[in-house]
Design a protein around this motif. Structure first.
Motif, PDB file in Angstrom:
ATOM      1  N   ILE A 136      19.834  -3.907  42.350  1.00 43.02           N
ATOM      2  CA  ILE A 136      19.117  -3.607  43.585  1.00 43.02           C
ATOM      3  C   ILE A 136      20.032  -2.733  44.431  1.00 43.02           C
ATOM      4  O   ILE A 136      21.212  -3.049  44.617  1.00 43.02           O
ATOM      5  CB  ILE A 136      18.747  -4.884  44.370  1.00 43.02           C
ATOM      6  N   GLY A 137      19.492  -1.630  44.953  1.00 37.80           N
ATOM      7  CA  GLY A 137      20.301  -0.689  45.711  1.00 37.80           C
ATOM      8  C   GLY A 137      19.883  -0.600  47.165  1.00 37.80           C
ATOM      9  O   GLY A 137      18.690  -0.545  47.469  1.00 37.80           O
ATOM     10  N   VAL A 138      20.866  -0.600  48.056  1.00 40.28           N
ATOM     11  CA  VAL A 138      20.620  -0.443  49.493  1.00 40.28           C
ATOM     12  C   VAL A 138      21.494   0.720  49.956  1.00 40.28           C
ATOM     13  O   VAL A 138      22.646   0.536  50.354  1.00 40.28           O
ATOM     14  CB  VAL A 138      20.961  -1.728  50.277  1.00 40.28           C
ATOM     15  N   SER A 139      20.947   1.920  49.903  1.00 42.15           N
ATOM     16  CA  SER A 139      21.747   3.114  50.169  1.00 42.15           C
ATOM     17  C   SER A 139      21.731   3.467  51.652  1.00 42.15           C
ATOM     18  O   SER A 139      20.894   2.985  52.423  1.00 42.15           O
ATOM     19  CB  SER A 139      21.234   4.298  49.337  1.00 42.15           C
ATOM     20  N   ILE A 140      22.664   4.313  52.044  1.00 39.90           N
ATOM     21  CA  ILE A 140      22.772   4.793  53.424  1.00 39.90           C
ATOM     22  C   ILE A 140      22.568   6.312  53.401  1.00 39.90           C
ATOM     23  O   ILE A 140      23.076   7.001  52.515  1.00 39.90           O
ATOM     24  CB  ILE A 140      24.140   4.423  54.045  1.00 39.90           C
ATOM     25  N   ARG A 141      21.815   6.815  54.354  1.00 40.26           N
ATOM     26  CA  ARG A 141      21.578   8.258  54.427  1.00 40.26           C
ATOM     27  C   ARG A 141      22.726   8.908  55.196  1.00 40.26           C
ATOM     28  O   ARG A 141      22.894   8.708  56.403  1.00 40.26           O
ATOM     29  CB  ARG A 141      20.237   8.544  55.104  1.00 40.26           C
ATOM     30  N   LEU A 142      23.527   9.693  54.466  1.00 39.66           N
ATOM     31  CA  LEU A 142      24.660  10.405  55.053  1.00 39.66           C
ATOM     32  C   LEU A 142      24.538  11.890  54.747  1.00 39.66           C
ATOM     33  O   LEU A 142      24.025  12.268  53.687  1.00 39.66           O
ATOM     34  CB  LEU A 142      25.982   9.873  54.477  1.00 39.66           C
ATOM     35  N   PRO A 143      25.026  12.757  55.647  1.00 41.62           N
ATOM     36  CA  PRO A 143      24.881  14.201  55.415  1.00 41.62           C
ATOM     37  C   PRO A 143      25.677  14.706  54.232  1.00 41.62           C
ATOM     38  O   PRO A 143      25.360  15.763  53.675  1.00 41.62           O
ATOM     39  CB  PRO A 143      25.388  14.815  56.727  1.00 41.62           C
ATOM     40  N   PHE A 144      26.725  13.964  53.823  1.00 34.61           N
ATOM     41  CA  PHE A 144      27.584  14.455  52.744  1.00 34.61           C
ATOM     42  C   PHE A 144      27.384  13.700  51.439  1.00 34.61           C
ATOM     43  O   PHE A 144      28.164  13.848  50.516  1.00 34.61           O
ATOM     44  CB  PHE A 144      29.058  14.383  53.166  1.00 34.61           C
ATOM     45  N   GLU A 145      26.348  12.846  51.347  1.00 27.18           N
ATOM     46  CA  GLU A 145      26.050  12.172  50.089  1.00 27.18           C
ATOM     47  C   GLU A 145      24.626  12.494  49.663  1.00 27.18           C
ATOM     48  O   GLU A 145      23.753  12.792  50.487  1.00 27.18           O
ATOM     49  CB  GLU A 145      26.245  10.652  50.220  1.00 27.18           C
ATOM     50  N   GLN A 146      24.374  12.403  48.369  1.00 24.02           N
ATOM     51  CA  GLN A 146      23.102  12.845  47.797  1.00 24.02           C
ATOM     52  C   GLN A 146      22.063  11.749  47.685  1.00 24.02           C
ATOM     53  O   GLN A 146      21.039  11.928  47.052  1.00 24.02           O
ATOM     54  CB  GLN A 146      23.361  13.434  46.396  1.00 24.02           C
ATOM     55  N   GLY A 147      22.301  10.605  48.287  1.00 22.48           N
ATOM     56  CA  GLY A 147      21.353   9.498  48.181  1.00 22.48           C
ATOM     57  C   GLY A 147      21.769   8.537  47.090  1.00 22.48           C
ATOM     58  O   GLY A 147      22.929   8.466  46.683  1.00 22.48           O
ATOM     59  N   ALA A 148      20.801   7.796  46.584  1.00 24.52           N
ATOM     60  CA  ALA A 148      21.093   6.763  45.584  1.00 24.52           C
ATOM     61  C   ALA A 148      21.638   7.373  44.303  1.00 24.52           C
ATOM     62  O   ALA A 148      21.282   8.495  43.909  1.00 24.52           O
ATOM     63  CB  ALA A 148      19.839   5.958  45.304  1.00 24.52           C
ATOM     64  N   ASN A 149      22.496   6.616  43.627  1.00 22.34           N
ATOM     65  CA  ASN A 149      23.068   7.098  42.368  1.00 22.34           C
ATOM     66  C   ASN A 149      21.986   7.144  41.281  1.00 22.34           C
ATOM     67  O   ASN A 149      20.915   6.536  41.414  1.00 22.34           O
ATOM     68  CB  ASN A 149      24.260   6.235  41.957  1.00 22.34           C
ATOM     69  N   PRO A 150      22.232   7.856  40.181  1.00 27.23           N
ATOM     70  CA  PRO A 150      21.191   8.045  39.163  1.00 27.23           C
ATOM     71  C   PRO A 150      20.750   6.772  38.457  1.00 27.23           C
ATOM     72  O   PRO A 150      19.662   6.742  37.871  1.00 27.23           O
ATOM     73  CB  PRO A 150      21.831   9.027  38.171  1.00 27.23           C
ATOM     74  N   VAL A 151      21.547   5.713  38.503  1.00 30.74           N
ATOM     75  CA  VAL A 151      21.144   4.469  37.851  1.00 30.74           C
ATOM     76  C   VAL A 151      19.924   3.863  38.548  1.00 30.74           C
ATOM     77  O   VAL A 151      19.009   3.357  37.890  1.00 30.74           O
ATOM     78  CB  VAL A 151      22.305   3.455  37.837  1.00 30.74           C
ATOM     79  N   ILE A 152      19.883   3.917  39.872  1.00 30.84           N
ATOM     80  CA  ILE A 152      18.846   3.217  40.627  1.00 30.84           C
ATOM     81  C   ILE A 152      17.910   4.162  41.369  1.00 30.84           C
ATOM     82  O   ILE A 152      16.869   3.726  41.886  1.00 30.84           O
ATOM     83  CB  ILE A 152      19.507   2.227  41.621  1.00 30.84           C
ATOM     84  N   ALA A 153      18.210   5.449  41.419  1.00 31.47           N
ATOM     85  CA  ALA A 153      17.371   6.399  42.159  1.00 31.47           C
ATOM     86  C   ALA A 153      15.932   6.357  41.663  1.00 31.47           C
ATOM     87  O   ALA A 153      15.676   6.375  40.455  1.00 31.47           O
ATOM     88  CB  ALA A 153      17.935   7.816  42.023  1.00 31.47           C
ATOM     89  N   GLY A 154      14.987   6.277  42.608  1.00 33.37           N
ATOM     90  CA  GLY A 154      13.573   6.273  42.257  1.00 33.37           C
ATOM     91  C   GLY A 154      13.042   4.932  41.818  1.00 33.37           C
ATOM     92  O   GLY A 154      11.829   4.791  41.595  1.00 33.37           O
TER      93      GLY A 154
END
Length: 346
Positions: A136-154
């Motif tokens: 389970i992923g709980v990501s943070i929106r930051l200007p220098f990161e691309q979002g969730a990693n590819p394992v959990i994205a989407g």
């Protein structure tokens, strides 16, 4: 403070309270109507306060994020979860990356879901170890990161947050165990907030593991600082250092989590009482041992066996489990870990 120990809120106009009660009825809320009314009263009361637009924006965004996150976690309410903290900057060739992968895989094999901040580095390593189905992923929106990693994205088990405070709430609230690998300011912030919540009783007792690699004693150095600077100066108690385990072994880390739940199941506070749910009913001799060793935790009376209390029955809150209860001296929350360790030897 109110009589039940909660902070007194700003008064809400009677007509606003009446509207909140009407809305609760119209929405068909059946359980916990008091909390539903309080939630609506707080929201409507905020509007009547004519807040600054930024204050209103923060409140609205925080509520939206929490609602989304609650919905993500809800289907997995009965699955035990462990949160893994660690640096986003750790590269795949770092031994810590392999360590994070191994501990997550070990815990997933034992039935745990792994929760992380869904970023790169240690967070991605842990999700690779656990696998997408157990993450389970709980990501943070930051200007220098691309979002969730590819394992959990989407994935439907991923939620994106704007605010660190709502993200930290979800990383801590749902988990029954924590593994902290080395990291920077963010990891240290999460780790020390977790310790503070446990020490002060704002969070429930949980196993907390500081996981190093054999050749890189990061947490050993942090532990030495805690003893040399915080304990020595009287800024924290010696007993508070028992809230966590420092190890460089994934097997020992997993065993620590298993040990914590060997007999102990959970705790709930009902009025002045701490109600501890366990798997095996203690004998008279074992209760006497608790009185002898941990009587300082009891504000009056003694440790006693207990049936599920009325509010637990109303919520169907693990009513099938044996219990002990005691009038808890709440300023000793950090010492609950020693009590749980003792219960786990029964």
């Amino acid at each position: 403070m109110t009589l039940d120990g909660r902070d007194a809120a700003l008064p809400v106009p009677p007509d606003v309270s009446a509207r909140a009660a009407e809305l609760v009825e119209q929405l068909g809320v059946e359980r916990d109507q008091r909390f539903a009314r309080e939630l609506l009263e707080a929201a409507l009361g905020l509007l009547t306060d004519r807040p600054d637009p930024l204050d209103l924006k923060i409140a609205a965004a925080a509520m939206t994020e929490m609602r989304e996150a609650f919905a993500v976690f809800a289907p997995y309410e009965d699955v035990p979860k462990v949160t893994v903290f660690g640096s986003a900057r750790t590269t795949a060739d770092d031994p810590l990356y392999a360590q994070a992968t191994e501990i997550a895989a070990t815990l997933a094999e034992r039935g745990w879901m792994v929760v992380t901040g869904a970023g790169p580095g240690i967070m991605q390593a842990a999700m690779e170890g656990a696998g997408r189905a157990h993450s389970i992923g709980v990501s943070i929106r930051l200007p220098f990161e691309q979002g969730a990693n590819p394992v959990i994205a989407g994935d439907e088990k991923s939620v994106s947050m704007k605010y660190f405070f709502t993200r930290k709430l979800m990383l801590v609230k749902e988990s029954r165990a924590f593994v902290c690998l080395p990291g920077g300011f963010g990891t240290l912030d999460e780790t020390f907030e977790l310790l503070t919540l446990t020490q002060t009783g704002k969070g429930l007792p949980v196993p907390i593991v500081f996981l190093d690699t054999p050749a890189d004693p990061f947490w050993e150095a942090i532990d030495a600082m805690i003893h040399d600077q915080l304990v020595r100066r009287g800024l924290v108690a010696e007993g508070d250092t028992k809230l966590y385990l420092v190890t460089s072994s994934c097997e020992e880390a997993a065993a620590e989590i298993d040990r914590f739940y060997r007999n102990y199941h959970s705790i709930r506070y009902v009025g002045d009482f701490a109600v501890v749910r366990i798997r095996r009913t203690p004998t008279d001799e074992q209760l006497a041992e608790l009185d002898r060793r941990f009587g300082y935790l009891v504000s009056r009376g003694r440790f006693e066996r207990s049936e599920a209390m009325e509010i637990e029955r109303r919520h169907d809150d693990h009513v099938e489990l044996p219990r002990i209860r005691f009038a808890f001296s709440r300023h000793r929350s950090g010492d609950l870990r020693a009590l749980i360790d003792s219960l786990n030897t029964f």
